[in-house]
Design an enzyme around this catalytic site. Structure first.
Site, PDB file in Angstrom:
ATOM      1  N   ASP A 183      24.743  50.789  23.071  1.00  0.00           N
ATOM      2  CA  ASP A 183      23.316  51.078  23.091  1.00  0.00           C
ATOM      3  C   ASP A 183      23.098  52.572  23.344  1.00  0.00           C
ATOM      4  O   ASP A 183      23.686  53.149  24.269  1.00  0.00           O
ATOM      5  CB  ASP A 183      22.625  50.256  24.183  1.00  0.00           C
ATOM      6  CG  ASP A 183      21.114  50.343  24.102  1.00  0.00           C
ATOM      7  OD1 ASP A 183      20.525  49.564  23.334  1.00  0.00           O
ATOM      8  OD2 ASP A 183      20.525  51.191  24.819  1.00  0.00           O
ATOM      9  N   ILE A 184      22.274  53.205  22.514  1.00  0.00           N
ATOM     10  CA  ILE A 184      21.993  54.632  22.692  1.00  0.00           C
ATOM     11  C   ILE A 184      21.081  54.822  23.899  1.00  0.00           C
ATOM     12  O   ILE A 184      20.035  54.175  24.010  1.00  0.00           O
ATOM     13  CB  ILE A 184      21.325  55.219  21.430  1.00  0.00           C
ATOM     14  CG1 ILE A 184      22.244  55.045  20.217  1.00  0.00           C
ATOM     15  CG2 ILE A 184      20.994  56.698  21.643  1.00  0.00           C
ATOM     16  CD1 ILE A 184      21.622  55.502  18.904  1.00  0.00           C
ATOM     17  N   GLU A 226      18.407  50.494  18.396  1.00  0.00           N
ATOM     18  CA  GLU A 226      19.501  51.406  18.738  1.00  0.00           C
ATOM     19  C   GLU A 226      20.703  50.666  19.315  1.00  0.00           C
ATOM     20  O   GLU A 226      21.565  51.266  19.954  1.00  0.00           O
ATOM     21  CB  GLU A 226      19.021  52.471  19.730  1.00  0.00           C
ATOM     22  CG  GLU A 226      18.617  51.949  21.087  1.00  0.00           C
ATOM     23  CD  GLU A 226      17.158  51.536  21.194  1.00  0.00           C
ATOM     24  OE1 GLU A 226      16.625  51.558  22.311  1.00  0.00           O
ATOM     25  OE2 GLU A 226      16.540  51.197  20.166  1.00  0.00           O
TER      26      GLU A 226
END
Length: 310
Positions: A183-184, A226
């Site tokens: 996950d960004i 994301e």
């Protein structure tokens, strides 16, 4: 990696044809007809040899003699079309027989076409090209239905299909299998600061970076937004953690030029692995998700492995 979707035009030189006939002169004759078109070719002189060759060379199309001693072409066709790993390979029968019963059986066994001997060159070339193009088109459509349009990596639905296949393999052979959820960090901040175009570019850069850290046997795709997932066969928790840490470090060093500024990003990664026979894909992913949230709660830009033991 093979995850990125590349829309290509059909090129004969990229196609491999397996020609199966027990008469060597027939093999040479058909090869001479196909050679000017640039096709790559391999040959088998018996049904048994053909069955051994197919999983090794993975042909795009098979030209199969109907009548052969030992194992007939019909038998070879039935075995190939009943195997999920070879069922999509188009099979064209070459036959001197005009017996409608034989031809009907050929189609019942899964053949896509037949050509009668003596072979008429324009007919052979037209039928071969038609079925290769059809196979090529099916593969392109399958990729379109299985990939994320922004990044070209696998989409959520296909990722879960692959995860089920990998877990089944791990359970069948009692082999390790790991999942990474990526996950960004603070992605909304990137969108709000630089705009969604830069946000999309950041996602693409991140995807390419992850792919560069993975093996050909690994799978990678976008779960949504994301968030991404990587599937690592033959990989235990410790090895998966090292892969995840390498990904985290690589992404940390990405610099994306945008609006005259240098955009950087970090990720959190949760790691979980198949641990015992009753595991499900959902349960493994849930454990990876739990590890991901631990990474976020511990300050982000880090990897956490879920070391759950039954």
């Amino acid at each position: 990696m093979g995850n990125f979707l590349e829309m290509k035009l059909f090129h004969p030189e990229n196609s491999l044809i397996l020609i199966v006939d027990d008469v060597n002169d027939n093999l040479e004759l058909v090869a001479a007809m196909l050679e000017p078109m640039g096709y790559k070719m391999v040959f088998a002189s018996s049904g048994l040899q053909a069955l051994k060759l197919v999983p090794v060379v993975e042909p795009d199309l098979i030209l199969l003699d109907l009548m052969m001693p030992g194992m007939s072409g019909l038998c070879v066709c039935e075995k190939l079309t009943s195997n999920p790993e070879t069922a999509e390979i188009p099979i064209i029968f070459l036959t001197a027989s005009r017996d409608k019963e034989n031809l009907l059986q050929a189609f019942e066994k899964g053949a896509v076409d037949y050509i009668t001997k003596p072979v008429y060159v324009p007919e052979l070339l037209a039928r071969v090209r038609t079925h290769l193009e059809l196979k090529f088109s099916r593969e392109q459509l399958k990729k379109l239905a299985s990939t994320d349009p922004l990044t070209g990596v696998w989409n959520r639905r296909y990722l879960f299909t692959l995860a089920e296949q990998e877990l089944n393999r791990a359970q069948r052979y009692d082999r390790p299998f790991a999942v990474l959820i990526i996950d960004i960090d603070h992605f909304k901040r990137i969108n709000d600061t630089y705009g969604h175009t830069v946000g999309d570019e950041a996602i693409v850069f991140m995807s390419q970076t992850v792919l560069n850290c993975l093996r050909k046997v690994d799978s990678f795709g976008r779960l949504g937004g994301e968030e991404f997932m990587a599937l690592l066969p033959e990989t235990d928790t410790d090895a998966a953690f090292l892969v995840a840490e390498r990904i985290r470090e690589m992404i940390e060093n990405i610099v994306i030029p945008a609006r005259g500024k240098q955009v950087t990003m970090t990720v959190c990664i949760g790691v979980a692995s198949y641990t015992f026979g009753n595991d499900t894909v959902d349960f493994i992913i849930q454990r990876a998700d739990e590890a991901l949230y631990q990474a976020k709660n511990q300050g982000r830009n880090r990897v956490v492995a879920n070391t759950y033991k039954p």
